[in-house]
Design a protein around this motif. Structure first.
Motif, PDB file in Angstrom:
ATOM      1  N   GLY A 197      36.421  40.539  42.074  1.00 46.41           N
ATOM      2  CA  GLY A 197      35.079  40.352  41.541  1.00 46.41           C
ATOM      3  C   GLY A 197      34.192  41.580  41.642  1.00 46.41           C
ATOM      4  N   ARG A 198      34.319  42.347  42.722  1.00 45.97           N
ATOM      5  CA  ARG A 198      33.462  43.525  42.899  1.00 45.97           C
ATOM      6  C   ARG A 198      33.798  44.600  41.874  1.00 45.97           C
ATOM      7  NH1 ARG A 198      34.663  45.395  48.595  1.00 45.97           N
ATOM      8  NH2 ARG A 198      32.668  46.470  48.611  1.00 45.97           N
ATOM      9  N   GLU A 221      16.646  48.542  37.529  1.00 47.76           N
ATOM     10  CA  GLU A 221      16.629  47.502  38.557  1.00 47.76           C
ATOM     11  C   GLU A 221      17.973  46.755  38.590  1.00 47.76           C
ATOM     12  OE1 GLU A 221      12.325  47.984  37.232  1.00 47.76           O
ATOM     13  OE2 GLU A 221      14.324  48.091  36.363  1.00 47.76           O
ATOM     14  N   TYR A 222      18.525  46.525  37.411  1.00 45.42           N
ATOM     15  CA  TYR A 222      19.821  45.834  37.342  1.00 45.42           C
ATOM     16  C   TYR A 222      20.914  46.657  38.017  1.00 45.42           C
ATOM     17  CZ  TYR A 222      24.232  44.176  35.388  1.00 45.42           C
ATOM     18  OH  TYR A 222      25.525  43.738  35.248  1.00 45.42           O
ATOM     19  N   HIS A 228      23.936  47.000  45.106  1.00 48.36           N
ATOM     20  CA  HIS A 228      23.622  46.341  46.370  1.00 48.36           C
ATOM     21  C   HIS A 228      24.491  45.099  46.567  1.00 48.36           C
ATOM     22  CE1 HIS A 228      20.102  45.315  49.320  1.00 48.36           C
ATOM     23  NE2 HIS A 228      21.259  45.429  49.924  1.00 48.36           N
ATOM     24  N   VAL A 229      24.673  44.320  45.504  1.00 49.36           N
ATOM     25  CA  VAL A 229      25.505  43.116  45.585  1.00 49.36           C
ATOM     26  C   VAL A 229      26.952  43.477  45.896  1.00 49.36           C
ATOM     27  CG1 VAL A 229      26.534  41.273  44.187  1.00 49.36           C
ATOM     28  CG2 VAL A 229      24.060  41.638  44.142  1.00 49.36           C
ATOM     29  N   ILE A 230      27.471  44.504  45.248  1.00 52.66           N
ATOM     30  CA  ILE A 230      28.853  44.928  45.488  1.00 52.66           C
ATOM     31  C   ILE A 230      29.041  45.381  46.936  1.00 52.66           C
ATOM     32  CG2 ILE A 230      30.544  46.732  44.940  1.00 52.66           C
ATOM     33  CD1 ILE A 230      29.526  46.601  42.044  1.00 52.66           C
ATOM     34  N   LYS A 245      24.874  35.538  51.732  1.00 61.04           N
ATOM     35  CA  LYS A 245      24.439  36.920  51.558  1.00 61.04           C
ATOM     36  C   LYS A 245      23.948  37.168  50.142  1.00 61.04           C
ATOM     37  CE  LYS A 245      27.316  38.997  55.174  1.00 61.04           C
ATOM     38  NZ  LYS A 245      28.360  40.009  55.466  1.00 61.04           N
ATOM     39  N   LEU A 246      24.611  36.556  49.175  1.00 61.16           N
ATOM     40  CA  LEU A 246      24.190  36.708  47.783  1.00 61.16           C
ATOM     41  C   LEU A 246      22.777  36.159  47.580  1.00 61.16           C
ATOM     42  CD1 LEU A 246      27.475  35.747  45.876  1.00 61.16           C
ATOM     43  CD2 LEU A 246      26.391  38.004  45.940  1.00 61.16           C
ATOM     44  N   LYS A 247      22.499  35.010  48.168  1.00 59.92           N
ATOM     45  CA  LYS A 247      21.161  34.417  48.039  1.00 59.92           C
ATOM     46  C   LYS A 247      20.107  35.347  48.633  1.00 59.92           C
ATOM     47  CE  LYS A 247      22.074  30.360  49.892  1.00 59.92           C
ATOM     48  NZ  LYS A 247      21.837  28.954  50.346  1.00 59.92           N
ATOM     49  N   GLU A 248      20.406  35.923  49.792  1.00 59.10           N
ATOM     50  CA  GLU A 248      19.454  36.821  50.438  1.00 59.10           C
ATOM     51  C   GLU A 248      19.205  38.068  49.599  1.00 59.10           C
ATOM     52  OE1 GLU A 248      21.305  37.502  54.179  1.00 59.10           O
ATOM     53  OE2 GLU A 248      20.714  35.565  55.043  1.00 59.10           O
TER      54      GLU A 248
END
Length: 315
Positions: A197-198, A221-222, A228-230, A245-248
């Motif tokens: 997924g990453r 921003e995207y 950051h998500v990766i 962690k994704l929610k945060e």
């Protein structure tokens, strides 16, 4: 954690569509939409009080539609002097055999809409918008008609776009074993694949997401959010997506996107896949929804991770 098994997977899929009032109950109570109107799809979605709903059963559904009219619908249409228009509309639907299958009478959405289109202007001229809506989940498919009192929405200072309107689907799809998630125009979805997924998130941006980011000047921003998500949206050991962690992380970026007219949500769905006598495993589906608030002012995310925990397998 996914349970693996070397034996062949046996997918105990549900029927393509359940019938309203005839299938098993959905889990939980209403989780999407407003809090002051009618519940539809077995409590999965709530419309605003300015909307009257008529649910559509598949089995002999055309007869129910022709012969019965819910009181809230009749009251609204009577007030708008639209009863005759409504009766002509439902009679045409019932008389047009092409609107449903020949064996079980399952509705054919596009044929249904082609009839509805013939009456839209008559409803609109008197302040009512009509939408054929459909929501699918592992527990069934639900269809309903929404009669939207546009004048009352304006009087109450509210905006509403029916997010399950079949006529307003964008073509974006996330397929699971048991169902197919669809998204309306004004919503862009990016799936966080379970396998590699990453890498896949970094390699390519979905066309609908890219278009929305460009239109709202959000590409910087995207890109920052994706990096950051990766880096930080996975577990420390197995490097798989971690929903907490994704929610945060998404919470950090919400103000940046919201300031330019886009809301973002992290969503997820789990499904238990049976291996027959050998047990089974859980499939995880996670994605980010980008919502253009100018186009979708009332949209609520599908399977929002903020309201649905990733703790047990549901279909």
């Amino acid at each position: 954690m996914t349970i693996t098994d070397t034996n062949q997977v046996v997918e105990t899929k549900l029927e393509d569509e359940y019938y309203v009032g005839e299938g098993e109950d959905d889990d939980g109570t209403a989780t999407e939409g407003f809090d002051d109107g009618a519940e539809v799809a077995k409590g999965s979605y709530v419309v605003p009080k300015e909307v009257a709903v008529e649910e559509l059963a598949n089995y002999k559904g055309h007869k129910d539609l022709r012969d019965e009219c819910p009181a809230p619908v009749r009251n609204m249409l009577d007030e708008k002097d639209l009863i005759q228009t409504y009766e002509k509309f439902v009679k045409t639907i019932a008389d047009t055999k092409e609107t449903r299958g020949s064996i079980l009478g399952k509705w054919k959405d596009q044929q249904f809409i082609s009839v509805l289109d013939q009456f839209r202007d008559d409803f609109t001229a008197k302040g009512v918008k009509v939408a054929l809506c459909k929501r699918k989940s592992g527990k069934g498919t639900h269809r309903w008609l929404e009669f939207i009192d546009v004048d009352k929405l304006e009087e109450n200072g509210r905006s509403y776009v029916p997010q399950y309107d079949v006529s307003n689907l964008s073509g974006q799809v996330i397929k699971t074993v048991y169902t197919k998630l669809q998204f309306p125009n004004g919503v862009a979805a990016e799936e966080l694949k379970q396998w590699k997924g990453r890498e896949k998130l970094k390699e390519k941006i979905p066309i609908y997401v890219e278009k929305m980011m460009q239109e709202h000047d959000l590409m910087n921003e995207y890109d920052q959010m994706v990096n950051h998500v990766i880096e930080a949206g996975v577990g420390s050991r197995f490097k798989e997506w971690n929903i907490k962690k994704l929610k945060e992380l998404i919470e950090e970026y919400k103000p940046m996107f919201s300031s330019k007219g886009v809301d973002i949500f992290v969503c997820h769905k789990q499904e238990y896949i049976s291996h027959g006598q050998h047990g089974g495993h859980v499939e995880y589906y996670r994605w980010i929804e980008f919502v253009d608030r100018a186009e979708q002012p009332s949209y609520q995310p599908q399977r929002d991770a903020e309201t649905k925990d990733e703790s047990c397998a549901v279909m």
